[in-house]
Design a protein around this motif. Structure first.
Motif, short mmCIF file in Angstrom:
data_model
loop_
_atom_site.label_atom_id
_atom_site.label_comp_id
_atom_site.label_asym_id
_atom_site.label_seq_id
_atom_site.Cartn_x
_atom_site.Cartn_y
_atom_site.Cartn_z
N GLY A 1 5.84 3.61 7.65
CA GLY A 1 5.01 2.41 7.70
C GLY A 1 4.82 1.74 6.35
O GLY A 1 3.74 1.21 6.06
N VAL A 2 5.85 1.71 5.53
CA VAL A 2 5.72 1.18 4.18
C VAL A 2 5.78 -0.34 4.15
O VAL A 2 6.26 -0.99 5.08
N GLY A 3 5.31 -0.90 3.03
CA GLY A 3 5.33 -2.35 2.86
C GLY A 3 6.36 -2.82 1.85
O GLY A 3 6.52 -4.02 1.63
N TYR A 4 7.05 -1.86 1.23
CA TYR A 4 8.06 -2.21 0.22
C TYR A 4 9.14 -1.15 0.24
O TYR A 4 8.85 0.05 0.26
N VAL A 5 10.40 -1.59 0.24
CA VAL A 5 11.54 -0.68 0.27
C VAL A 5 12.55 -1.09 -0.79
O VAL A 5 12.90 -2.27 -0.90
N THR A 6 13.01 -0.13 -1.58
CA THR A 6 14.10 -0.40 -2.51
C THR A 6 15.37 0.25 -1.97
O THR A 6 15.32 1.32 -1.37
N ILE A 7 16.50 -0.42 -2.19
CA ILE A 7 17.79 0.10 -1.75
C ILE A 7 18.79 0.01 -2.90
O ILE A 7 18.98 -1.06 -3.49
N LEU A 8 19.39 1.13 -3.22
CA LEU A 8 20.51 1.16 -4.18
C LEU A 8 21.57 2.05 -3.56
O LEU A 8 21.43 3.27 -3.51
N ALA B 1 0.83 -1.20 0.00
CA ALA B 1 0.00 0.00 0.00
C ALA B 1 0.86 1.25 0.00
O ALA B 1 0.39 2.34 -0.34
N ALA B 2 2.14 1.09 0.38
CA ALA B 2 3.07 2.22 0.40
C ALA B 2 4.48 1.68 0.20
O ALA B 2 4.79 0.56 0.61
N MET B 3 5.34 2.49 -0.43
CA MET B 3 6.72 2.09 -0.66
C MET B 3 7.66 3.25 -0.38
O MET B 3 7.23 4.42 -0.37
N THR C 1 12.39 -11.87 3.65
CA THR C 1 11.65 -10.72 3.11
C THR C 1 12.54 -9.80 2.29
O THR C 1 12.13 -8.70 1.93
N CYS C 2 13.77 -10.23 1.98
CA CYS C 2 14.69 -9.41 1.21
C CYS C 2 15.06 -10.12 -0.08
O CYS C 2 15.31 -11.33 -0.09
N ARG C 3 15.11 -9.38 -1.17
CA ARG C 3 15.48 -9.94 -2.46
C ARG C 3 16.58 -9.09 -3.10
O ARG C 3 16.41 -7.89 -3.28
N TYR C 4 17.69 -9.73 -3.42
CA TYR C 4 18.81 -9.09 -4.12
C TYR C 4 18.61 -9.28 -5.62
O TYR C 4 18.01 -10.27 -6.06
N ASP C 5 19.11 -8.35 -6.41
CA ASP C 5 18.85 -8.42 -7.86
C ASP C 5 19.73 -9.42 -8.60
O ASP C 5 19.66 -9.54 -9.83
N GLY D 1 11.62 -2.72 12.50
CA GLY D 1 10.52 -1.76 12.43
C GLY D 1 9.43 -2.11 11.44
O GLY D 1 8.28 -1.68 11.60
N LEU D 2 9.79 -2.87 10.41
CA LEU D 2 8.84 -3.26 9.38
C LEU D 2 8.99 -4.76 9.09
O LEU D 2 9.43 -5.16 8.01
N PRO D 3 8.66 -5.60 10.05
CA PRO D 3 8.94 -7.03 9.91
C PRO D 3 8.28 -7.71 8.73
O PRO D 3 8.78 -8.73 8.23
N GLN D 4 7.18 -7.15 8.24
CA GLN D 4 6.48 -7.76 7.10
C GLN D 4 6.82 -7.11 5.77
O GLN D 4 6.40 -7.61 4.71
#
Length: 275
Positions: free
Chosen positions: A111-118, A36-38, A230-234, A152-155
């Motif tokens: 309170g996001v449900g998806y996070v991208t990291i670069l 619902a939020a990223m 819950t983490c995915r590397y590219d 903080g965002l276990p899901q």
């Protein structure tokens, strides 16, 4: 038994086994529910710096949370199945891995449900080779940021992009006068881009060591991310991408332009969760 009959019976048995295996195989894993939020974490690449003007952030063109239609960002793609999706660009131009813990805290507060990291380009692209972040420090800092997200965002689902192959930038730009001038004038990534036309053994070896540092950082990203379901590397997709000079901003010949941001969005989304 006749050899031919023995062969036919063996083939029949094999076919039966294959049919049974196919029938009982587990179905392919379905894509997780869309968020619902990223939020995006990272540096100037994720801020789409220099993709719309001279030395300015252009977050609307970000590969991750950008709202410009032509970029086809993660945000816009996910919004196709989650129309009310909210997006926060928490990246900061100039950020290094040491800044990721703070950005992670910000994402948690949203309170996001998806996070991208670069992250990592500024840890390898420094004023000199000796100024690069050590692999050990990079791991400690990155692990702390991921732990903050997990606590903080276990899901929440986390997507980690690999550090780009900075030596590729030298390969595509070293023969271009404008690129060399920009690198020298603005002191860009001198750990790698100093003396760009030199073929001296010392410069060749230095470039290879800087590239290896990026590869070592990627090994850290893969290892730390791989410890969490819950983490995915590219899988090194960004590092492997063979970008061209036409995908680089002519303001500094370092950051992706709009075309480069679109390519980055496509490469990373294909390696992601499949919404």
């Amino acid at each position: 038994m006749h050899p031919l009959r023995r062969t036919l019976l063996a083939l029949t048995a094999l076919a039966a086994c294959l049919t049974l295996a196919t029938a009982t195989a587990a179905p392919a894993a379905a894509a997780p529910p869309p968020p619902a939020a990223m939020a995006s974490m990272g540096d100037s690449i994720t801020r789409a710096f220099n993709s719309c003007g001279f030395y300015v952030d252009c977050p609307s063109r970000s590969w991750s949370t950008g709202s410009t239609g032509s970029i086809e960002s993660h945000y816009l793609r996910i919004r196709g199945v989650s129309p009310s999706l909210a997006a926060y660009n928490d990246a900061v131009s100039g950020a290094k891995v040491a800044d990721m813990a703070g950005q992670a805290q910000r994402a948690v507060s949203q309170g996001v449900g998806y996070v991208t990291i670069l992250v990592g380009a500024n840890d390898v692209c420094t004023s000199s080779e000796s100024a690069m972040t050590s692999v050990a420090d990079f791991e400690t800092r990155f692990r702390a940021a991921v732990q903050t997200l997990a606590d903080g965002l276990p899901q929440a689902l986390v997507f980690v992009a690999s550090v780009p192959d900075v030596k590729r930038l030298w390969e595509v730009g070293k023969g271009d006068l404008a690129a060399r001038t920009a690198w020298s004038t603005f002191g860009i990534c001198q750990s790698l881009l100093a003396n760009p036309r030199s073929t001296a053994a010392a410069d060749v070896a230095r470039r290879d060591r800087v590239r290896q540092r990026a590869a070592d950082f990627n090994a850290v990203l893969a290892r730390v991310c791989g410890e969490r379901p819950t983490c995915r590397y590219d899988g090194g997709a960004v590092f492997a991408y063979r970008f061209t000079l036409s995908e680089i901003s002519t303001w500094d010949y370092f950051h992706p332009n709009a075309t480069g941001q679109k390519a980055l969005a496509a490469v990373t989304y294909a390696a992601g969760y499949g919404w």
